[in-house]
Design a protein around this motif. Structure first.
Motif, mmCIF file in Angstrom:
data_model
loop_
_atom_site.group_PDB
_atom_site.id
_atom_site.type_symbol
_atom_site.label_atom_id
_atom_site.label_comp_id
_atom_site.label_asym_id
_atom_site.label_seq_id
_atom_site.Cartn_x
_atom_site.Cartn_y
_atom_site.Cartn_z
ATOM 1 N N TYR A 62 5.323 -3.828 9.260
ATOM 2 C CA TYR A 62 6.029 -2.652 8.593
ATOM 3 C C TYR A 62 5.661 -1.185 9.320
ATOM 4 O O TYR A 62 4.321 -1.332 9.946
ATOM 5 C CB TYR A 62 5.637 -2.664 7.089
ATOM 6 C CG TYR A 62 6.248 -1.545 6.410
ATOM 7 C CD1 TYR A 62 7.550 -1.918 5.755
ATOM 8 C CD2 TYR A 62 5.491 -0.371 6.122
ATOM 9 C CE1 TYR A 62 8.017 -0.975 5.091
ATOM 10 C CE2 TYR A 62 6.379 0.697 5.406
ATOM 11 C CZ TYR A 62 7.554 0.268 4.843
ATOM 12 O OH TYR A 62 7.983 1.396 4.056
ATOM 13 N N LEU A 77 9.053 -0.644 13.459
ATOM 14 C CA LEU A 77 7.997 -1.054 14.502
ATOM 15 C C LEU A 77 8.000 -2.676 14.371
ATOM 16 O O LEU A 77 6.806 -3.027 14.849
ATOM 17 C CB LEU A 77 6.763 -0.202 14.188
ATOM 18 C CG LEU A 77 6.945 1.083 14.413
ATOM 19 C CD1 LEU A 77 5.492 1.895 14.069
ATOM 20 C CD2 LEU A 77 7.209 1.407 16.028
ATOM 21 N N LEU A 105 0.938 1.550 20.587
ATOM 22 C CA LEU A 105 1.054 2.587 19.574
ATOM 23 C C LEU A 105 0.149 3.648 19.922
ATOM 24 O O LEU A 105 -0.838 3.436 20.106
ATOM 25 C CB LEU A 105 1.034 2.159 18.072
ATOM 26 C CG LEU A 105 1.641 0.771 17.646
ATOM 27 C CD1 LEU A 105 1.489 0.528 16.192
ATOM 28 C CD2 LEU A 105 3.328 1.214 17.629
ATOM 29 N N TYR A 148 0.562 -7.522 16.006
ATOM 30 C CA TYR A 148 1.911 -6.716 15.991
ATOM 31 C C TYR A 148 2.104 -6.151 14.767
ATOM 32 O O TYR A 148 1.186 -6.648 13.868
ATOM 33 C CB TYR A 148 3.057 -7.635 16.495
ATOM 34 C CG TYR A 148 2.787 -8.947 15.751
ATOM 35 C CD1 TYR A 148 3.419 -9.198 14.284
ATOM 36 C CD2 TYR A 148 2.458 -10.171 16.219
ATOM 37 C CE1 TYR A 148 3.422 -10.399 13.579
ATOM 38 C CE2 TYR A 148 2.284 -11.466 15.636
ATOM 39 C CZ TYR A 148 2.750 -11.517 14.373
ATOM 40 O OH TYR A 148 2.519 -12.567 13.578
ATOM 41 N N CYS A 149 3.152 -5.378 14.466
ATOM 42 C CA CYS A 149 3.176 -4.704 13.351
ATOM 43 C C CYS A 149 4.042 -5.589 12.635
ATOM 44 O O CYS A 149 5.127 -5.982 13.028
ATOM 45 C CB CYS A 149 3.989 -3.258 13.686
ATOM 46 S SG CYS A 149 2.813 -1.940 14.381
ATOM 47 N N PHE A 163 0.035 -6.221 10.043
ATOM 48 C CA PHE A 163 -0.380 -4.940 10.156
ATOM 49 C C PHE A 163 0.662 -3.902 9.579
ATOM 50 O O PHE A 163 1.752 -4.271 9.967
ATOM 51 C CB PHE A 163 -1.006 -4.425 11.559
ATOM 52 C CG PHE A 163 -2.095 -5.325 12.038
ATOM 53 C CD1 PHE A 163 -3.225 -5.262 11.406
ATOM 54 C CD2 PHE A 163 -1.845 -6.410 13.013
ATOM 55 C CE1 PHE A 163 -4.215 -6.058 11.879
ATOM 56 C CE2 PHE A 163 -2.811 -6.948 13.466
ATOM 57 C CZ PHE A 163 -4.415 -6.959 12.728
ATOM 58 N N ILE A 164 0.207 -2.735 8.591
ATOM 59 C CA ILE A 164 1.119 -1.986 8.469
ATOM 60 C C ILE A 164 0.786 -0.541 9.263
ATOM 61 O O ILE A 164 -0.295 0.247 9.244
ATOM 62 C CB ILE A 164 0.894 -1.323 6.822
ATOM 63 C CG1 ILE A 164 1.369 -2.602 5.929
ATOM 64 C CG2 ILE A 164 2.002 -0.200 6.619
ATOM 65 C CD1 ILE A 164 1.206 -2.107 4.655
ATOM 66 N N CYS A 165 1.575 -0.291 10.159
ATOM 67 C CA CYS A 165 1.483 0.587 11.309
ATOM 68 C C CYS A 165 1.911 1.931 10.605
ATOM 69 O O CYS A 165 2.975 2.470 11.131
ATOM 70 C CB CYS A 165 2.279 0.226 12.498
ATOM 71 S SG CYS A 165 1.714 -1.572 13.217
ATOM 72 N N ASP A 166 0.924 2.594 10.186
ATOM 73 C CA ASP A 166 1.014 3.936 9.698
ATOM 74 C C ASP A 166 -0.204 4.658 10.074
ATOM 75 O O ASP A 166 -0.971 4.123 10.767
ATOM 76 C CB ASP A 166 1.459 4.020 8.367
ATOM 77 C CG ASP A 166 0.554 3.594 7.323
ATOM 78 O OD1 ASP A 166 -0.661 3.094 7.681
ATOM 79 O OD2 ASP A 166 0.904 3.438 5.993
ATOM 80 N N ILE A 197 0.230 -3.523 18.469
ATOM 81 C CA ILE A 197 -0.524 -2.260 18.160
ATOM 82 C C ILE A 197 -1.124 -1.741 19.282
ATOM 83 O O ILE A 197 -1.669 -0.587 19.406
ATOM 84 C CB ILE A 197 -1.420 -2.688 17.048
ATOM 85 C CG1 ILE A 197 -2.658 -3.458 17.474
ATOM 86 C CG2 ILE A 197 -0.806 -3.349 15.795
ATOM 87 C CD1 ILE A 197 -3.854 -3.945 16.458
ATOM 88 N N SER A 225 -4.419 -2.924 6.747
ATOM 89 C CA SER A 225 -5.396 -1.894 7.463
ATOM 90 C C SER A 225 -6.513 -2.317 7.406
ATOM 91 O O SER A 225 -7.466 -1.602 6.689
ATOM 92 C CB SER A 225 -4.952 -0.516 6.728
ATOM 93 O OG SER A 225 -3.543 -0.314 6.690
#
Length: 871
Positions: A625, A629, A637, A622-623, A594-597, A634, A575
């Motif tokens: 986790y 996803l 998103l 791209y994500c 990337f952690i997509c949260d 990204i 992140s």
């Protein structure tokens, strides 16, 4: 070869290659969806359009490209009058071509005519008449015979500069007299024909001309026929040739010697003789290497460049080039050179460039380059050099660049102080610690692992570029000189192992003195963190590559403040904080994990709004986790719904901070009170005395003579006096509160000792027994303890106060019956060992002395922390 001649040759070669490449691309263009048949106002492009005749095009056309068609005939009527046409391509027709008389008369301003690659079935001798401005005529690979030279096909082409007749079927060079009129002619290419011999008579029409390029390459010239040089004479008499190419004709030492003797006196500035068979190669003693006679005939040719690469020369004999005193460039690459005899370069006083790359040299000796006072560039790459004597390059005062790449050097005892040094691709494990001056040093693909060598290189004065990719830098010694180089601009440290050095918390100052560094490569160094402040001193850094490492996070201050270009692709950033990239103008952050949260929402918003140029396609960001996803770009998103979660996270964080601060304060107060409890108790008592009336002064009078009887061993008197009496007894200080009784002062002399003890016990409010090791050995003390205990039983009160002094254990106390009974049923006090607890203890003892009434029985004793003991 002069620079201009070399440029012309490259231009010719590249021109042919680009034409062919363009043709191939345009042949396949329909498959690519690109139309190859169009006109855009000045260029008519009709490549591979299945044309059988020349199309009608406007008179504004300047370029007409008709290759890869089926045009069979070209005559005057084939073209409309195209006054502005300058380029015509009719090459590579898929059928044989017939060109009639004055076929191009309607193109009066034509500059370039390309018929190359088309098989010409018939070519009229007057086909090129009416082209007064033609400068370049391409007739390569057209199946032409000697007739094109003998019958005057090129007369009246007054502007013709370049004539390409390569790859034809010409067997004789009997030039038509009209060649004398071609005053603009500069370049002729006869390569890849079938010309066995060229003598003075054939080239007589070219006498008096200066040609920038003449190629007779790949014709088996002079190699398959017997030549009578007394009759053939000098084919280049009265000619000036900037570049003569006779490569690929199968010349050995004898042919080269005879040829050089025949052209003696002709001005040839550059001779290209690549792909020859001169030399004995490896293991063939019956074949000859060039000697001092081989090039002797070129003594008066003013030769500047000699290219005899791609051959079989094994040994450079003494004086082999001694007659070439004006030579500046010598190319010996791609031979089999294994030995350089003494004075091999004798006579080359003006040589500036020496290329001996791709040979079989194994050692270099001090004498190898004698006779080269002006040499500036020596290329020795791709040999097998394993050892070099220390004075090999010492006396080459003009040496500017030394290329020793891709050899077998394991150690080197010297480094010449020259501007440019190439030592990559060797086996070096260390560098000599000697004074060195250079502008450019290349040491990639070696085995350097000690960072001392890097610190040494960073001390080199005037160094601007340092390349150390693909080494093994991983070990940082305890003692090293600080790095300092105010001139270094580019540093390449990719594909090393700096992580192993930095994880030991050493060599974090490696970039400290590089105030002018502009570009730094640290890719593929296995980095999983950046040492704090490692880039702090790189104030001039503009470009940084951290590609393909293992970084998971970037912290504020990790990147230089003025950084403009950053490559951080191929890491494991989860992140990233977009504020870190505020100074950048371009970056590559692709292929991270990337952690997509919602923690990534700020970065996602920044990516979609930033003006920074981000390299790579959206699919490369791209994500990883969560799994739902994984692989999603990204850019696709949405961050909706993250504001509420951010508020909850902020609230949680605030509560965490509050709890942490509260707990910290509580622990700090607890530790402070514990550490300074004596001082805290004094403050407490002072505050109590100010707020409340002193209970001692206000207490009621009673019938007891003494407040307390202190029973202790006479051997403890000094300690008792200092510890208790001075702080409690009124006769020691008017500030004290108690009237105490003790044997040394208050017992009646001459009286029975038992009677004194009984009187002291019964006339005192309390009896305080100070039980020490001496007390337990003193019978009178134990007797007094028994009397005081008897009074307690008689009065049913707590008149006895027991104070244990020193390091007496429970075992020692239980050995005495009277004390054992008290310890089992009553509480007792223990004198503190920590001095800061003394005031608290005295206060506690005072309270026990003043306490009235029946005391509640307790099962266990109160033991205070013991610090101080009685001697």
């Amino acid at each position: 070869m002069s620079v201009s001649s070399l440029s012309l040759l490259l231009h010719r070669i590249m021109g042919d290659c680009l034409d062919l490449l363009l043709g191939v691309v345009l042949l396949t263009s329909p498959a690519l969806g690109i139309s190859s048949c169009f006109f855009n106002g000045w260029r008519a492009l009709y490549l591979s359009c299945n044309l059988t005749q020349v199309p009608q095009v406007p008179n504004t056309t300047k370029s007409l490209l008709l290759s890869f068609n089926y045009i069979r005939t070209v005559r005057t009527t084939s073209f409309p009058f195209l006054e502005q046409l300058q380029l015509l391509e009719l090459g590579t027709q898929f059928t044989s071509l017939t060109i009639y008389r004055e076929a191009f008369r309607n193109l009066p301003n034509l500059r370039i005519l390309d018929l190359g690659g088309s098989q010409i079935e018939f070519l009229h001798p007057d086909a090129f008449q009416g082209l007064p401005h033609l400068t370049e005529l391409r007739l390569f690979f057209c199946g032409l015979s000697d007739a094109v030279l003998k019958d005057g096909y090129f007369r009246n082409l007054a502007s013709l500069t370049r004539l390409d007749l390569s790859k034809n079927q010409i067997q004789s060079l009997h030039l038509h007299p009209s060649f004398r009129e071609l005053n603009s002619l500069k370049s002729i290419d006869f390569s890849l024909n079938q010309i066995p011999i060229v003598c003075e008579q054939e080239f007589k029409p070219l006498q008096g001309k200066t040609l920038s390029f003449l190629s007779l390459a790949d014709n088996h010239l002079y190699s398959r026929v017997s030549v009578d040089w007394n009759r053939c004479l000098n084919p280049f008499r009265n000619m000036v040739l900037e570049t003569l190419d006779v490569s690929g004709n199968g010349w050995g030492v004898d042919i080269m010697r005879n040829f050089s003797n025949a052209i003696n006196g002709s001005q040839i500035f550059s001779l290209v003789l690549t792909h020859h068979i001169m030399g004995s190669s490896f293991g063939f003693s019956n074949l000859k290497d060039p000697d001092q006679h081989t090039f002797a005939g070129l003594a008066r040719s003013s030769m500047i460049q000699l290219d005899i690469s791609h051959g079989y020369i094994f040994s450079l004999n003494s004086g082999v080039f001694e007659t070439l005193q004006e030579l500046k460039v010598l190319n010996l690459a791609y031979n089999k050179i294994n030995s350089i005899l003494r004075n091999a370069f004798y006579g080359l006083d003006n040589l500036q460039v020496l290329n001996i790359s791709y040979n079989l040299l194994g050692e270099l000796y001090n004498h190898d380059f004698d006779g080269l006072p002006k040499v500036a560039y020596i290329d020795l790459q791709k040999n097998h050099i394993g050892i070099i004597q220390d004075k090999t390059f010492k006396f080459l005062g003009k040496l500017n660049t030394l290329d020793l790449r891709d050899n077998a050097l394991k150690t080197i005892y010297f480094l010449p102080s020259i501007p440019n040094i190439f030592l990559g691709g060797n086996k070096l494990v260390t560098l000599p610690n000697i004074p060195l001056t250079a502008n450019f040093i290349q040491l990639s693909e070696n085995r350097l692992e000690n960072l001392n060598d890097l610190y040494f290189l960073l001390q080199v004065p005037h160094l601007q570029i340092l390349i150390l990719n693909q080494n093994r830098f991983s070990f940082c010694p305890q003692n090293h000189a600080p790095s300092k180089n105010p001139s270094l601009e580019k540093l390449f440290l990719g594909e090393n192992m700096l992580q192993l050095a930095w994880e030991t918390e050493s060599c974090w100052d490696i970039f400290k003195g590089l105030s002018h560094l502009q570009l730094l490569y640290l890719n593929k160094n296995y980095l999983n963190f950046l040492p704090p402040g490692v880039f702090h001193h790189l104030t001039a850094l503009r470009g940084l590559s951290l590609k393909d490492n293992r970084l998971t996070v970037l912290s504020p201050g990790d990147l230089p403040a003025n950084l403009e270009i950053l490559d951080i692709s191929g890491n494991q950033l989860l992140s990233p904080d977009p504020d870190l990239f505020a100074s950048l103008s371009a970056m590559d952050i692709t292929h991270n994990k990337f952690i997509c949260d919602c923690e990534l929402s700020a970065f996602i918003h920044w990516v979609n709004q930033t003006n920074i140029t981000i390299s790579g396609s959206p699919a490369d960001m791209y994500c990883m986790y969560p799994n739902s996803l994984a692989g999603v770009s990204i850019y696709s998103l949405s961050t909706e719904g993250c504001e509420e979660e951010e508020f909850l996270e902020s609230l949680k964080f605030s509560l965490f901070i509050l709890f942490t601060v509260t707990l910290t304060l509580f622990l700090m107060i607890t530790l402070t009170v514990t550490k300074f409890r004596g001082f805290c108790f004094i403050c407490y008592k002072k505050a109590q005395s100010l707020l409340f009336k002193d209970p001692i002064k206000g207490r009621e009078s009673d019938t007891y003579k003494y407040d307390a009887y202190l029973c202790f061993s006479s051997k403890d008197f000094e300690w008792v006096q200092n510890a208790l009496l001075k702080h409690l007894d009124v006769q020691y200080s008017s500030q004290n509160r108690f009237n105490l009784c003790f044997e040394e002062r208050d017992f009646m002399p001459g009286e029975n000792h038992i009677a004194n003890i009984q009187d002291a016990v019964w006339s005192s409010r309390k009896t305080v027994c100070l039980v020490s090791r001496h007390f337990l050995r003193d019978g009178w003390c134990l007797e007094a303890f028994s009397y005081a205990q008897s009074r307690c039983l008689a009065d049913l009160n707590s008149a006895l106060i027991m104070v244990v002094v020193g390091s007496l254990s429970q075992f020692h106390l239980m050995k005495h019956q009277s004390i054992r009974g008290f310890v089992q049923k009553r509480q007792y006090l223990r004198w503190p060992e920590d001095l800061q607890d003394v005031d608290w203890f005295l206060n506690k003892l005072s309270q026990c002395i003043l306490k009235k009434g029946k005391e509640r029985k307790k099962d266990s004793a109160i033991q205070l922390r013991s610090v101080t003991t009685v001697s």
